[in-house]
Structure formats: structure tokens, C-alpha cells
Design an enzyme around this catalytic site. Structure first.
Site, short mmCIF file in Angstrom:
data_model
loop_
_atom_site.label_atom_id
_atom_site.label_comp_id
_atom_site.label_asym_id
_atom_site.label_seq_id
_atom_site.Cartn_x
_atom_site.Cartn_y
_atom_site.Cartn_z
N ALA A 35 0.86 -1.37 -0.18
CA ALA A 35 0.12 0.04 -0.03
C ALA A 35 0.96 1.16 0.06
CB ALA A 35 -0.90 -0.04 1.36
N ARG A 47 -22.88 -4.11 16.50
CA ARG A 47 -24.27 -3.89 17.53
C ARG A 47 -23.78 -4.24 18.94
NH1 ARG A 47 -28.35 -7.31 13.88
NH2 ARG A 47 -26.60 -8.80 14.12
N ARG A 49 -20.89 -4.38 22.01
CA ARG A 49 -19.59 -4.14 22.04
C ARG A 49 -18.88 -5.24 23.11
NH1 ARG A 49 -17.85 1.76 24.16
NH2 ARG A 49 -15.51 1.46 24.26
N LYS A 108 -23.48 -6.75 -1.52
CA LYS A 108 -23.88 -6.63 -2.94
C LYS A 108 -25.17 -6.50 -3.02
CE LYS A 108 -23.66 -11.09 -0.90
NZ LYS A 108 -22.40 -11.94 -0.32
N GLU A 132 -15.12 -4.81 -4.29
CA GLU A 132 -14.56 -6.03 -5.12
C GLU A 132 -14.99 -7.40 -4.22
OE1 GLU A 132 -12.07 -6.74 -7.41
OE2 GLU A 132 -13.29 -8.41 -7.09
N GLY A 137 -16.53 -13.28 -3.36
CA GLY A 137 -15.77 -13.32 -2.14
C GLY A 137 -14.31 -12.98 -2.55
N GLU A 193 -27.79 -19.87 5.82
CA GLU A 193 -28.62 -18.73 6.88
C GLU A 193 -29.72 -19.62 7.37
OE1 GLU A 193 -27.58 -15.84 7.61
OE2 GLU A 193 -25.94 -15.99 6.15
N ASP A 204 -29.54 -13.63 -4.21
CA ASP A 204 -28.14 -13.16 -3.98
C ASP A 204 -27.32 -13.35 -5.17
OD1 ASP A 204 -25.80 -12.89 -2.02
OD2 ASP A 204 -25.30 -14.73 -3.18
N LYS A 208 -25.42 -10.17 -7.68
CA LYS A 208 -24.02 -10.30 -8.06
C LYS A 208 -23.92 -10.13 -9.58
CE LYS A 208 -22.59 -13.33 -4.13
NZ LYS A 208 -22.48 -14.38 -3.88
N1 LIG Z 1 -19.73 -13.72 5.09
C1 LIG Z 1 -19.21 -13.74 3.85
O1 LIG Z 1 -18.72 -14.83 3.32
C2 LIG Z 1 -19.25 -12.72 2.76
C3 LIG Z 1 -18.86 -12.78 1.42
C4 LIG Z 1 -19.05 -11.83 0.54
C5 LIG Z 1 -19.71 -10.49 1.11
N2 LIG Z 1 -20.19 -10.52 2.31
C6 LIG Z 1 -21.18 -9.28 2.59
O2 LIG Z 1 -20.34 -8.85 3.54
C7 LIG Z 1 -21.34 -8.09 4.58
C8 LIG Z 1 -21.07 -8.66 5.94
O3 LIG Z 1 -21.42 -10.11 5.91
P1 LIG Z 1 -21.02 -10.93 7.33
O4 LIG Z 1 -21.13 -12.21 6.78
O5 LIG Z 1 -19.59 -10.40 7.94
O6 LIG Z 1 -22.05 -10.75 8.31
P2 LIG Z 1 -22.19 -11.01 9.81
O7 LIG Z 1 -21.31 -11.72 10.39
O8 LIG Z 1 -23.67 -11.02 10.06
O9 LIG Z 1 -21.66 -9.49 10.57
C9 LIG Z 1 -22.61 -8.28 10.47
C10 LIG Z 1 -21.90 -7.24 11.42
O10 LIG Z 1 -22.54 -6.08 11.12
C11 LIG Z 1 -23.06 -5.62 12.50
N3 LIG Z 1 -24.16 -4.52 12.61
C12 LIG Z 1 -25.26 -5.09 12.35
N4 LIG Z 1 -26.11 -3.99 12.47
C13 LIG Z 1 -25.36 -3.09 12.71
C14 LIG Z 1 -25.64 -1.68 13.04
N5 LIG Z 1 -26.88 -1.07 12.83
N6 LIG Z 1 -24.30 -0.79 13.20
C15 LIG Z 1 -23.28 -1.56 13.32
N7 LIG Z 1 -23.07 -2.80 13.04
C16 LIG Z 1 -24.19 -3.43 12.87
C17 LIG Z 1 -23.13 -6.84 13.45
O11 LIG Z 1 -22.91 -6.56 14.87
P3 LIG Z 1 -22.81 -7.83 15.77
O12 LIG Z 1 -21.67 -8.75 15.57
O13 LIG Z 1 -22.56 -7.00 17.19
O14 LIG Z 1 -24.33 -8.18 15.63
C18 LIG Z 1 -21.97 -7.55 12.75
O15 LIG Z 1 -20.69 -7.38 13.58
C19 LIG Z 1 -22.62 -8.28 3.85
O16 LIG Z 1 -22.89 -7.27 3.00
C20 LIG Z 1 -22.45 -9.61 3.33
O17 LIG Z 1 -23.28 -9.59 2.03
C21 LIG Z 1 -20.08 -11.59 3.14
#
Ligand SMILES: NC(=O)c1ccc[n+]([C@@H]2O[C@H](COP(=O)([O-])OP(=O)(O)OC[C@H]3O[C@@H](n4cnc5c(N)ncnc54)[C@H](OP(=O)(O)O)[C@@H]3O)[C@@H](O)[C@H]2O)c1
Length: 430
Positions: A35, A47, A49, A108, A132, A137, A193, A204, A208
Site C-alpha cells: 500500500a 451492535r 460491544r 452486494k 471487490e 468473495g 442462513e 443473492d 452479483k
Molecule cells: N460472509 C461472507 O462470506 C461474505 C462474503 C461476501 C460478502 N459478504 C458481505 O459482507 C457483509 C458482511 O457480511 P458478514 O457475513 O460479515 O455478516 P455478519 O457476520 O452478520 O456481520 C454483520 C456485522 O454487522 C454488525 N451490525 C449489524 N447491525 C449494525 C448496525 N446497525 N451498526 C453497526 N454494526 C451493525 C453486526 O454486529 P454484531 O456482531 O454486534 O451483531 C456484525 O458485526 C454483507 O454485506 C455480506 O453480504 C459476506
């Protein structure tokens, strides 16, 4: 590595957010070299802490309200890993770009629904919008289309865009089990899920696909035009019949741009066993794209998970640190064409049709007549013995013809007393 750190405000500390914190810690020196300066998370929001996320958050400030990250003077870039097309993710994205700060997101759903608006906001403030990680992923397919293939006209792309569906189909294939059974296992293992609708109904993958189509064809993201059919109605017998005929079943997103308009469809397909996509199993993603000078490109790799997705997020951050950024959808937002949706029925191809029918005289003649009257020419027809529910499985492979004829044949059979289940059809990948 010297140089002022690039200071990150990180919203979301779930699977991907915690993965980003871990990657930036484990590969700190390498990332700083690539970088040109260190990349450091200075503030984060989620959500809860108190939750232990298995990563070291010491030295990182906490914000209860994720939107506050955008306003902090010590945040240079906001990374949005909350998820959801609207709600807090969109509020944060808008606030970040309005503040003239770069936004990196893996979201996405938000990009498919609001990508054009966000791209315009980013351009208005001359700041990057990077996503990206939102498609496939860890696979650098967005960079591949936007930069690697930038010199080509692209008219056609297709791929396996949802790891959950691919995992389920691969498992059904390997074990001969039915959809509901494998879905329950996938949920127990955390691959699907609790509410799996977005994945298994093709939504989903549609998000994409809409993003990839925009990047490839220079059109506005048009998620509303994606025809999405998921894998709920694929049964174990379809997979067995497909195998006997020399195919595997895969949920494909297909996008084409031409004189007819923009065609975007997510649908289970029969893929010839000799095709590379037939060998993409488990949660792997793969995208094929045809360019007029480069020929076919195939992007393949882990479509989800903490490590691969964090890899894509941090790659975007390295580009931001280096100033290697451009328009979010490869062209300025106002230059993206508003494409009409193409009529899928005009497409030509071979198709697989599966019917479960009563075991009585005349049923096959009724099916053959419906096919004939709709203009469908049958290449192969297979009839299998009586199932537990008394139904007989009839699998048909058609000769190449307009897809609307297959739809018309099924329409003719609709409501027939001979059918004991709703028929289903799948296009056959050429
Ligand atoms: N998982 C994958 O493999 C993957 C792959 C590609 C893209 N994505 C994308 O990446 C994003 C995150 O996915 P993830 O799998 O990491 O989801 P996740 O595990 O459900 O994590 C979501 C996070 O957001 C936090 N959150 C929820 N509401 C909030 C708010 N109002 N203010 C602040 N933080 C808040 C949650 O807090 P808490 O932990 O305290 O509940 C949690 O830490 C999504 O858009 C998903 O589509 C995911």
C-alpha cells in the site's frame, strides 16, 4: 514502512469484519509495503460491544452509531461490512461519500439496489467507491473486468455466483440426497442462513449478476430486470437423470448484452460434465466471460468466508492507499446505458424438462402431443419406474429451439390430470 497510515473506520465486526481485522494484523508489514503506507483500523462499530470476536480490538475506538465513523476527523476511509440493502449500511454509505471519504464495501445487496446512486455520489465528491468483496468473495473478478479485460468488448458472462447453492447441489450430487435434507445439513454446518431464501431462491446470485453485467457491458446496474429462479425445485432424481445424460446441475447467473437488450437470468442449468463449471464444487464461485480480443476468461476461487472476503476488502484498501481508483462501474455513472430488458423467451437452446406423471396408458402420448403442438422437438425421452408416491419420472432433453416453445409446452400441460407434480425445466449450457 514509513508514511502516514491510512486510517480506517470499520462498520461491522462479523465474519468479514473480524476477518479484515485479523488480516490487517497478521499481514501488517506486507500490506504496508504493497500500500506504500500502513493501513490501520482506528475506530469500529457493531451492535454488541461486549462480544468476543476472536480478534484483538485494543487500540481501536468504539462507535455505537456506525454513521459516526464517517464524521470522524481521524478516519480516512470507511469500510462497510454490516450488510443489508438499506438501513444502517446505506445510511453509512451515503454519509461517507457525502463527507468526501472513500467507501469500501462487501455489500452486494446495497450495491445492486443503490449502486448507481452511490456511484454518482462518489463521483460528485471525487472519492472512490470500491466493492471487490461484493461479488465472488476473494476472487478478483471486479478488478478483472474493470481493469484486466478493460480493452475488450464483452457481450456474455456466466457463472456460479452463490456458494451456498453450489454446496447444496454438490452434496445432492455426491450423496443422492434430496434438497430439503441437504439444506438442513447446510444450515446445521453454518453454510446456509437460518432464513436461506436469499441464497436458494437466486436473489443473492442476482445481486452479483447485476453488478457484473454493469461492469462488463457498461450498463446501469439493473437488478430489477434479473429473472431469478433458485434451486428449491431441483430433486435428487433431476441430478441423477442429468448425470445419466452426461451433465451436472449448477445454479448459473447468465448475462448477455446485444441488440435485443440486456438479458440477465439466474436459473439452475444442466452443465456438460466436460465443461469447467461442472467441476466447480462446494462453496467455490466461478465466472466465465468472453472478450472480443482476449477470448474466454475464467475467474474461480473461494466465494465466501472470512479469509477470502477480507482479502478482497484489503485489496481495495491497498488500491485506495495507492490512489489506484476509478469510476465504481468502470465508466462514469452518467455514461452507463439504461438497457431495456431482453425477452428471455427469444433465446434459443436445448432444455431439460422433468415431469412426474401417473403410471397409465396415454400419458406419454399426451406429453409428446403437447411438445409437438408447442413446436418443441424431443431429442431424448427417458421414463423411470414407479416412485413411492405412485408417480413415474419422465425426463426429456429437447433439440435446440426457442425457449418460449418449452414454456408453451408446459403451459399446455398445466392442469393435466396426468401430472402428479409441477413440472420443471432447466436450460442446458451449450
Ligand atoms: N460472509 C461472507 O462470506 C461474505 C462474503 C461476501 C460478502 N459478504 C458481505 O459482507 C457483509 C458482511 O457480511 P458478514 O457475513 O460479515 O455478516 P455478519 O457476520 O452478520 O456481520 C454483520 C456485522 O454487522 C454488525 N451490525 C449489524 N447491525 C449494525 C448496525 N446497525 N451498526 C453497526 N454494526 C451493525 C453486526 O454486529 P454484531 O456482531 O454486534 O451483531 C456484525 O458485526 C454483507 O454485506 C455480506 O453480504 C459476506
Amino acid at each position: 514502512m514509513s508514511g502516514e497510515p491510512l486510517r480506517i473506520g470499520l462498520a461491522g465486526l462479523g465474519t468479514v469484519g473480524a476477518g479484515v481485522v485479523r488480516l490487517l494484523a497478521d499481514n501488517a508489514e506486507l500490506v504496508a509495503q504493497r500500500a506504500g503506507r500502513p493501513i490501520r483500523v482506528v475506530a469500529a462499530s457493531a451492535r454488541d460491544r461486549t462480544r468476543d470476536r476472536g480478534v484483538d480490538l485494543s487500540g481501536i475506538d468504539w462507535e455505537d452509531d456506525a454513521t459516526a465513523l464517517a464524521a470522524r476527523d481521524d478516519v480516512d476511509v470507511v469500510v462497510e461490512l454490516v450488510g443489508g440493502s438499506d438501513g444502517p449500511a446505506l445510511t453509512l454509505a451515503r454519509a461517507t461519500l457525502a463527507a468526501g471519504k472513500p467507501l469500501v464495501t462487501a455489500n452486494k445487496a446495497m450495491m445492486a439496489h443503490h449502486g448507481l446512486e452511490l456511484a454518482r455520489a462518489a463521483e460528485a465528491r471525487g472519492t472512490p467507491l470500491m466493492f471487490e468483496a461484493a461479488v465472488a468473495g476473494g476472487v478478483p473478478v471486479i478488478k478483472g473486468l474493470r481493469e484486466g479485460a478493460a480493452a475488450n468488448r464483452l457481450h456474455h458472462l456466466f457463472g456460479i455466483l452463490n456458494g451456498t447453492c453450489n454446496f447444496i447441489l454438490s452434496r445432492m450430487e455426491a450423496d443422492g440426497r434430496d434438497f430439503a435434507d441437504v439444506l438442513a445439513e447446510a444450515q446445521a454446518l453454518g453454510y446456509a442462513e437460518a432464513d436461506p431464501g436469499f441464497d436458494i431462491d437466486g436473489v443473492d446470485a442476482g445481486h452479483k449478476l447485476a453488478l457484473l453485467a454493469s461492469l462488463a457491458f457498461g450498463t446501469r446496474p439493473a437488478f430489477g430486470q434479473v429473472e431469478a429462479t433458485g434451486i428449491r425445485h431441483v430433486i435428487a432424481a433431476d441430478i441423477a437423470e442429468a448425470a445419466a445424460l452426461g451433465y451436472r446441475v449448477r445454479l448459473l447467473g447468465v448475462a448477455e448484452s446485444g441488440a435485443q437488450g440486456l438479458f440477465q437470468r439466474v436459473h439452475p442449468h444442466l452443465v456438460p460434465v466436460g465443461h469447467p463449471l461442472a467441476h466447480v464444487t462446494g462453496s467455490t464461485n466461478a465466472v466465465a466471460v468472453d472478450g472480443d480480443f482476449v477470448g474466454r476468461l475464467l475467474f474461480q476461487g473461494a466465494g465466501a468466508g472470512a479469509g477470502p472476503t477480507a482479502s478482497a476488502v484489503v485489496a481495495d484498501l491497498i488500491d485506495v492507499a495507492r490512489g489506484r481508483t476509478g469510476p465504481a462501474f468502470a465508466l462514469p455513472a452518467d455514461a452507463l446505458a439504461a438497457a431495456e430488458a431482453a425477452d428471455g423467451g427469444e433465446r434459443r437452446g436445448r432444455a431439460y424438462v422433468r415431469l412426474i406423471v401417473q403410471d397409465r396408458v396415454g400419458v406419454l402420448a399426451e406429453i409428446a402431443a403437447a411438445m409437438r403442438d408447442a413446436g418443441v422437438s424431443i431429442e431424448t425421452l427417458v421414463q423411470r419406474g414407479v416412485a413411492a408416491d405412485g408417480g413415474v419420472l419422465v425426463a426429456i432433453v429437447t433439440h435446440e429451439g426457442p425457449e418460449r416453445c418449452v414454456a408453451a409446452a408446459l403451459e399446455r400441460l398445466h392442469g393435466s390430470q396426468s401430472l402428479v407434480a409441477t413440472p420443471m425445466w432447466m436450460p442446458i449450457l451449450a
